[in-house]
Design an enzyme around this catalytic site. Structure first.
Site, PDB file in Angstrom:
ATOM      1  N   CYS A 110       0.825  -1.205   0.000  1.00 12.48           N
ATOM      2  CA  CYS A 110       0.000   0.000   0.000  1.00 12.48           C
ATOM      3  C   CYS A 110       0.869   1.270   0.000  1.00 12.48           C
ATOM      4  O   CYS A 110       1.961   1.272   0.562  1.00 12.48           O
ATOM      5  CB  CYS A 110      -0.872   0.045   1.238  1.00 12.48           C
ATOM      6  SG  CYS A 110      -1.906  -1.393   1.441  1.00 12.48           S
ATOM      7  N   ARG A 162       4.940  -0.033  -6.103  1.00 11.05           N
ATOM      8  CA  ARG A 162       4.942  -0.841  -4.889  1.00 11.05           C
ATOM      9  C   ARG A 162       3.981  -2.020  -4.983  1.00 11.05           C
ATOM     10  O   ARG A 162       4.071  -2.954  -4.205  1.00 11.05           O
ATOM     11  CB  ARG A 162       4.546   0.039  -3.689  1.00 11.05           C
ATOM     12  CG  ARG A 162       5.553   1.114  -3.377  1.00 11.05           C
ATOM     13  CD  ARG A 162       4.963   2.143  -2.430  1.00 11.05           C
ATOM     14  NE  ARG A 162       4.632   1.578  -1.138  1.00 11.05           N
ATOM     15  CZ  ARG A 162       5.400   1.667  -0.059  1.00 11.05           C
ATOM     16  NH1 ARG A 162       6.551   2.292  -0.135  1.00 11.05           N
ATOM     17  NH2 ARG A 162       5.024   1.156   1.081  1.00 11.05           N
ATOM     18  N   TRP A 189      -3.195  -2.577  -1.369  1.00 10.05           N
ATOM     19  CA  TRP A 189      -2.869  -3.968  -1.683  1.00 10.05           C
ATOM     20  C   TRP A 189      -3.721  -4.787  -0.722  1.00 10.05           C
ATOM     21  O   TRP A 189      -3.514  -4.735   0.486  1.00 10.05           O
ATOM     22  CB  TRP A 189      -1.375  -4.189  -1.443  1.00 10.05           C
ATOM     23  CG  TRP A 189      -0.934  -5.605  -1.533  1.00 10.05           C
ATOM     24  CD1 TRP A 189      -0.964  -6.553  -0.560  1.00 10.05           C
ATOM     25  CD2 TRP A 189      -0.365  -6.241  -2.673  1.00 10.05           C
ATOM     26  NE1 TRP A 189      -0.462  -7.732  -1.021  1.00 10.05           N
ATOM     27  CE2 TRP A 189      -0.083  -7.585  -2.310  1.00 10.05           C
ATOM     28  CE3 TRP A 189      -0.077  -5.816  -3.970  1.00 10.05           C
ATOM     29  CZ2 TRP A 189       0.474  -8.489  -3.195  1.00 10.05           C
ATOM     30  CZ3 TRP A 189       0.487  -6.725  -4.843  1.00 10.05           C
ATOM     31  CH2 TRP A 189       0.760  -8.034  -4.464  1.00 10.05           C
ATOM     32  N   ASN A 244      -1.781   2.400   5.981  1.00 10.94           N
ATOM     33  CA  ASN A 244      -0.931   1.256   5.616  1.00 10.94           C
ATOM     34  C   ASN A 244      -0.660   0.472   6.882  1.00 10.94           C
ATOM     35  O   ASN A 244      -0.431   1.065   7.935  1.00 10.94           O
ATOM     36  CB  ASN A 244       0.431   1.723   5.085  1.00 10.94           C
ATOM     37  CG  ASN A 244       0.337   2.278   3.692  1.00 10.94           C
ATOM     38  OD1 ASN A 244      -0.731   2.316   3.103  1.00 10.94           O
ATOM     39  ND2 ASN A 244       1.469   2.726   3.177  1.00 10.94           N
ATOM     40  N   GLY A 245      -0.610  -0.847   6.758  1.00 17.35           N
ATOM     41  CA  GLY A 245      -0.336  -1.671   7.931  1.00 17.35           C
ATOM     42  C   GLY A 245      -1.531  -2.556   8.228  1.00 17.35           C
ATOM     43  O   GLY A 245      -2.455  -2.657   7.410  1.00 17.35           O
ATOM     44  N   GLU A 257      18.877 -16.531  -8.088  1.00 17.94           N
ATOM     45  CA  GLU A 257      18.426 -15.209  -8.494  1.00 17.94           C
ATOM     46  C   GLU A 257      17.936 -15.216  -9.955  1.00 17.94           C
ATOM     47  O   GLU A 257      16.910 -14.615 -10.281  1.00 17.94           O
ATOM     48  CB  GLU A 257      19.553 -14.184  -8.301  1.00 17.94           C
ATOM     49  CG  GLU A 257      19.241 -12.771  -8.726  1.00 17.94           C
ATOM     50  CD  GLU A 257      18.052 -12.138  -8.003  1.00 17.94           C
ATOM     51  OE1 GLU A 257      17.521 -12.740  -7.061  1.00 17.94           O
ATOM     52  OE2 GLU A 257      17.644 -11.039  -8.417  1.00 17.94           O
ATOM     53  N   LYS A 278      14.183 -14.181 -11.087  1.00 23.45           N
ATOM     54  CA  LYS A 278      13.930 -13.086 -12.028  1.00 23.45           C
ATOM     55  C   LYS A 278      12.988 -13.572 -13.123  1.00 23.45           C
ATOM     56  O   LYS A 278      12.038 -12.903 -13.492  1.00 23.45           O
ATOM     57  CB  LYS A 278      15.225 -12.603 -12.699  1.00 23.45           C
ATOM     58  CG  LYS A 278      16.111 -11.701 -11.902  1.00 23.45           C
ATOM     59  CD  LYS A 278      15.668 -10.266 -11.789  1.00 23.45           C
ATOM     60  CE  LYS A 278      14.806  -9.985 -10.620  1.00 23.45           C
ATOM     61  NZ  LYS A 278      15.270 -10.105  -9.276  1.00 23.45           N
ATOM     62  N   GLU A 304       9.382 -14.258 -11.761  1.00 24.83           N
ATOM     63  CA  GLU A 304       8.713 -13.024 -11.329  1.00 24.83           C
ATOM     64  C   GLU A 304       8.081 -12.272 -12.499  1.00 24.83           C
ATOM     65  O   GLU A 304       6.947 -11.845 -12.410  1.00 24.83           O
ATOM     66  CB  GLU A 304       9.747 -12.052 -10.718  1.00 24.83           C
ATOM     67  CG  GLU A 304      10.065 -12.264  -9.270  1.00 24.83           C
ATOM     68  CD  GLU A 304      11.101 -11.251  -8.770  1.00 24.83           C
ATOM     69  OE1 GLU A 304      10.906 -10.733  -7.681  1.00 24.83           O
ATOM     70  OE2 GLU A 304      12.104 -10.983  -9.466  1.00 24.83           O
ATOM     71  N   HIS A 326      19.359 -36.196  -7.618  1.00 23.05           N
ATOM     72  CA  HIS A 326      18.651 -36.791  -6.485  1.00 23.05           C
ATOM     73  C   HIS A 326      17.145 -36.571  -6.578  1.00 23.05           C
ATOM     74  O   HIS A 326      16.457 -36.479  -5.564  1.00 23.05           O
ATOM     75  CB  HIS A 326      19.200 -36.237  -5.162  1.00 23.05           C
ATOM     76  CG  HIS A 326      20.640 -36.589  -4.952  1.00 23.05           C
ATOM     77  ND1 HIS A 326      21.059 -37.885  -4.729  1.00 23.05           N
ATOM     78  CD2 HIS A 326      21.766 -35.837  -5.000  1.00 23.05           C
ATOM     79  CE1 HIS A 326      22.386 -37.908  -4.618  1.00 23.05           C
ATOM     80  NE2 HIS A 326      22.836 -36.670  -4.782  1.00 23.05           N
ATOM     81  N   LYS A 356       6.705  -4.404  -4.496  1.00 27.58           N
ATOM     82  CA  LYS A 356       8.117  -4.037  -4.354  1.00 27.58           C
ATOM     83  C   LYS A 356       8.554  -4.133  -2.904  1.00 27.58           C
ATOM     84  O   LYS A 356       9.659  -4.582  -2.602  1.00 27.58           O
ATOM     85  CB  LYS A 356       8.298  -2.602  -4.859  1.00 27.58           C
ATOM     86  CG  LYS A 356       9.704  -2.077  -4.765  1.00 27.58           C
ATOM     87  CD  LYS A 356      10.539  -2.633  -5.884  1.00 27.58           C
ATOM     88  CE  LYS A 356      11.973  -2.193  -5.830  1.00 27.58           C
ATOM     89  NZ  LYS A 356      12.818  -3.170  -6.555  1.00 27.58           N
TER      90      LYS A 356
END
Ligand code: G6P
Length: 612
Positions: free
Chosen positions: A2, A27, A76, A102-103, A484, A488, A491, A507, A607
């Protein structure tokens, strides 16, 4: 997640709010809204599910909202689905007060039920609505707005950054903060609040970071900040070094590509202030060199890509320092009862400095008596402020959700930290130290070289973008790199991908390799390149198509087995992942481009993740 923007200004607020919200879009959000109050106390709200463009469109179809004091929000969804009614701002049932938040309010159900018993009716499923309903309720009883604000803050439990408007006080905006970031911006045309400095850069670079339990009352000409007891505080102002152009695309199709291309400069900004006459100087730690000498164990704690930097760090620090080092996911670390003590060093890595799990891990470490050193990009962020030591990456604002330049600069800074500590502990030979410092200095030039091959990555992406599953394999630092590279890709392109330590493939996962499966084989870590060759043969002999990343030195080994090789300059093995990640970032970028994905704002991702 948010985002909040608020303005107490002298010009119409809506366009300022929409512009601010646009800068917060990165964000991640699923609805947006604004509220403004006119000088005669008319509180007007507009909010919509979906992108900001939906809100803009809805606003353009009605009478303009008029007023110079306003608050805006990108939401969000956590409590309640994304919808018009659950979007912020929320307004109390008397229509007097509007709040953006927010929160998460943890005790919202208990408060909601008690207000419902008092005859107050709720319209949304959000935890935020209890704030505004409670505020109106207390305001009705106490007739003093600030008393009501404090009463609410004393009653709610959880995390909040909030902006409040009240129609009885049309010339002011109130802000409050606890465990969620909120800054105040001092402009020439008014004063601002924002959850993120990028939303303020167009108006001012002079800011104050609000601390937990502070409350601010703002008008166009004045900002007053009070502590939890209502005492007026004298707060220091800070000047933000970031420029507005850094938060704009500057001709690139996407922020992600811009940020990838900025890496030579970003890495240089990380390195150069910390090098003096060929010596690494970490002024931030200098006074505590004694403590550094007594460290018996190191934990690298982070989330997402920052955790992958932690995995690089584990290999690098153990090699340089001969001290046991462990990379931990913050979300696991905080509940795993880690064995910590005064001689443990906990390194928290975070671009935003606001990731909730990383923050919680930091607090757990401090509670157990360990020192915390953080590697952070955003100045003044919560993690930076609560750490014992902070090393800033100085990468500049990173807007694309998928991190690139923050990841590389974190890695570079960790390498510098390792070298600095190795020097303090006398665990590195002069020649090796010189080689590594020299190598660090040359990194920006070498990165430029890797970035010179855009067409190669582009071509490979157009060849492979139709694959629906991709495996990344590597050993040691190449394994960390694969984590990474794979993240990437998934995502931003939504292709299923997994990353394995190359020796582990046999394995179990090798059963998934069939003719045509794409395997990205990382063979840039020279000491184990031959071992990697065996793993490459393992998959090619089962029909896999191999895209390899190799250096000028290891290329010859893998050439005959790979369908394609991205060759990068050979540097010291410990520095190699800084170069190795770049083709992987660009490969993911161009694959996503081919698939028509929303690269800068991938679905379901944020983000900065400020919930658990
Ligand atoms: C989110 C971002 C990732 C990032 C992670 C940790 O998931 O999408 O790119 O690596 O959070 O964020 P931090 O700000 O703590 O580095």
């Amino acid at each position: 997640m948010c985002g909040i923007i608020g303005v107490a200004g002298n010009t119409e607020a809506v366009s300022v709010l929409l512009d601010g919200l646009e800068r917060l879009e990165y964000r991640g959000y699923d609805s947006a809204g604004v509220a403004v109050v006119s000088p005669d106390g008319n509180l007007q709200v507009k909010k919509c599910k979906g992108r900001l463009s939906v809100l803009r469109e809805a606003l353009s179809r009605q009478e303009p909202l008029s007023g110079t004091i306003g608050i805006g929000h990108t939401r969000w969804a956590t409590h309640g689905e994304p919808s018009d009614v659950n979007a912020h701002p929320h307004v109390g049932q008397n229509g007097k007060i509007a709040v953006v938040h927010n929160g998460i309010i943890e005790n919202y159900l208990e408060i909601k039920q008690s207000l419902i018993r008092k005859g107050i009716s709720f319209v949304s499923d959000t935890d935020t609505e209890v704030i505004v309903q409670l505020l109106e309720y207390y305001y009705g009883k106490k007739s003093d707005l600030m008393d009501a604000v404090y009463a609410v803050l004393n009653r709610i439990k959880g995390a909040y950054a909030m902006g409040i408007l009240c129609s009885d006080f049309p010339g002011q905006m109130i802000a409050a903060k606890k465990d969620a970031p909120l800054l105040i911006g001092y402009g020439t045309d008014g004063n601002y609040i924002a959850s993120d400095v990028t939303a303020l850069l167009a108006h001012t670079k002079t800011v104050t970071y609000m601390e937990d339990d502070e409350v601010a009352v703002m008008t166009p000409d004045q900002v007053q900040i009070f502590d939890r007891d209502g005492c007026l505080l004298e707060k220091e102002k800070q000047l933000i070094a970031w420029d507005i152009s850094a938060a704009e695309k500057g001709g690139y199709a996407h922020f992600m590509l811009k940020e990838i291309m900025e890496q030579p400069e970003a890495v240089w900004k990380t390195i150069s202030p910390r090098l003096a006459n060929g010596e690494i100087v970490l002024e931030e730690l200098a006074e505590d060199a004694d403590f550094m000498r007594g460290i018996s164990r190191i934990y690298l704690v982070a989330c997402g890509s920052a955790y992958h930097v932690g995995v690089v760090g584990k290999y690098v620090l153990e090699k340089l320092l001969h001290i046991p080092a462990e990379a931990c996911l913050a979300s696991e670390f905080r509940y795993s009862e880690p064995v910590l003590g005064e001689s443990s060093l906990v390194i928290v890595i975070s671009q935003s400095g606001e990731t909730l799990d990383s923050m919680a891990a930091l607090r757990e470490a401090k509670r157990k008596g360990s020192r915390v050193l953080s590697i952070v990009n955003v100045m003044g962020s919560s993690i930076a402020r609560e750490s014992d030591y902070v090393l800033y990456t100085w990468a500049g604002p990173e807007i694309a959700v998928a991190t690139t330049k923050a990841y590389t600069t974190q890695m570079v800074l960790l390498l510098m930290l390792g070298l600095w500590m190795a020097r303090q502990l006398n665990r590195i030979q002069e020649g090796e130290y010189r080689k590594l410092v020299g190598g660090l200095e040359q990194l920006p030039e070498k990165i430029k070289k890797v970035l010179g091959n855009l067409d190669l990555y582009q071509k490979a992406a157009s060849r492979y973008f139709n694959h629906n599953s991709v495996f990344y394999i590597g050993r040691n630092l190449d394994y960390a790199l694969g984590l990474e590279g794979s993240l990437k890709l998934k995502e931003i392109s939504y292709i299923h991908s997994e990353s394995y330590a190359a020796g582990e493939l046999k394995h179990g996962t090798i059963s998934l390799i069939e003719p045509g499966t794409l395997v990205v084989a990382l063979a840039s870590y020279e000491p184990l390149a031959e071992k990697m060759l065996s793993n490459i043969v393992e998959v090619t002999s089962r029909g896999a198509e191999v895209l390899a990343v190799a250096t000028e030195k290891t290329e010859g080994l893998v050439n005959s087995q790979a369908a394609e090789v991205f060759v990068i300059p050979a540097v010291h093995p410990l520095l190699q992942p800084v170069l190795g990640v770049i083709p992987l970032q660009l490969f993911a970028y161009y694959i996503a481009l081919n698939r028509g994905c929303d690269i800068d704002k991938p679905r379901n991702l944020a983000k900065s993740v400020t919930v658990e």
